[in-house]
Design a protein around this motif. Structure first.
Motif, PDB file in Angstrom:
ATOM      1  N   TYR A 178      24.007  -7.342  37.102  1.00 37.63           N
ATOM      2  CA  TYR A 178      23.948  -7.381  35.646  1.00 37.63           C
ATOM      3  C   TYR A 178      25.286  -6.938  35.083  1.00 37.63           C
ATOM      4  O   TYR A 178      25.758  -5.848  35.377  1.00 37.63           O
TER       5      TYR A 178
ATOM      6  N   SER B 236      26.561  -6.770  31.434  1.00 46.45           N
ATOM      7  CA  SER B 236      26.479  -6.829  29.970  1.00 46.45           C
ATOM      8  C   SER B 236      25.749  -8.058  29.461  1.00 46.45           C
ATOM      9  O   SER B 236      26.050  -8.593  28.401  1.00 46.45           O
TER      10      SER B 236
ATOM     11  N   ILE C  72      25.725 -11.132  30.620  1.00 50.05           N
ATOM     12  CA  ILE C  72      26.319 -12.433  30.905  1.00 50.05           C
ATOM     13  C   ILE C  72      26.299 -12.667  32.415  1.00 50.05           C
ATOM     14  O   ILE C  72      26.126 -11.740  33.204  1.00 50.05           O
ATOM     15  N   GLU C  73      26.489 -13.892  32.792  1.00 49.90           N
ATOM     16  CA  GLU C  73      26.512 -14.221  34.211  1.00 49.90           C
ATOM     17  C   GLU C  73      27.721 -13.564  34.875  1.00 49.90           C
ATOM     18  O   GLU C  73      28.830 -13.617  34.337  1.00 49.90           O
TER      19      GLU C  73
END
Length: 120
Positions: free
Chosen positions: A44, A46, A48-49
């Motif tokens: 993970y 933030s 986003i990917e």
């Protein structure tokens, strides 16, 4: 003579302070939801990917800076009790504390000369 009943409050505190985290982990393991899937195993960042590899090399300078900070932060733990009872202890303890501070100053100068305090 060593009497065990004098330590009843210590043993009670030790047992209770050990039981609370164990119970917290057991209860969260029993009551917590168990969801398996690809999202559970992804890292993970933030929301986003993630991009790139998770293994990044950090420069040793950051660790040296943190180590120097910890050393000089811990020094206050040793100096605070001495400062609180300075009037009772006398001159010999003042000389010992002065030697302790001198050793710390020598370490600070050494770290400064080696460049351990420069962030860039």
């Amino acid at each position: 003579m060593f009497l065990l009943y004098e330590y009843d409050s210590f043993w009670a505190f030790l047992i209770i302070s050990s039981a609370i985290p164990i119970l917290a982990f057991l209860i969260s393991g029993v009551l917590g939801p168990i969801r398996k899937g690809p999202e559970k195993f992804s890292s993970y960042e933030s929301g986003i990917e993630p991009m790139g590899d998770a293994w990044l090399q950090f420069r040793i300078r950051y660790y040296m800076f943190a180590l120097v900070f910890v050393v000089f932060d811990v020094e206050t733990v040793f100096l605070y009790p001495w400062a609180m009872s300075f009037d009772v202890l006398g001159v010999s303890v003042f000389i010992e504390a002065f030697i302790f501070v001198l050793i710390l100053i020598v370490g600070l100068v050494y770290a400064w000369r080696k460049g351990a305090l420069e962030w860039s």
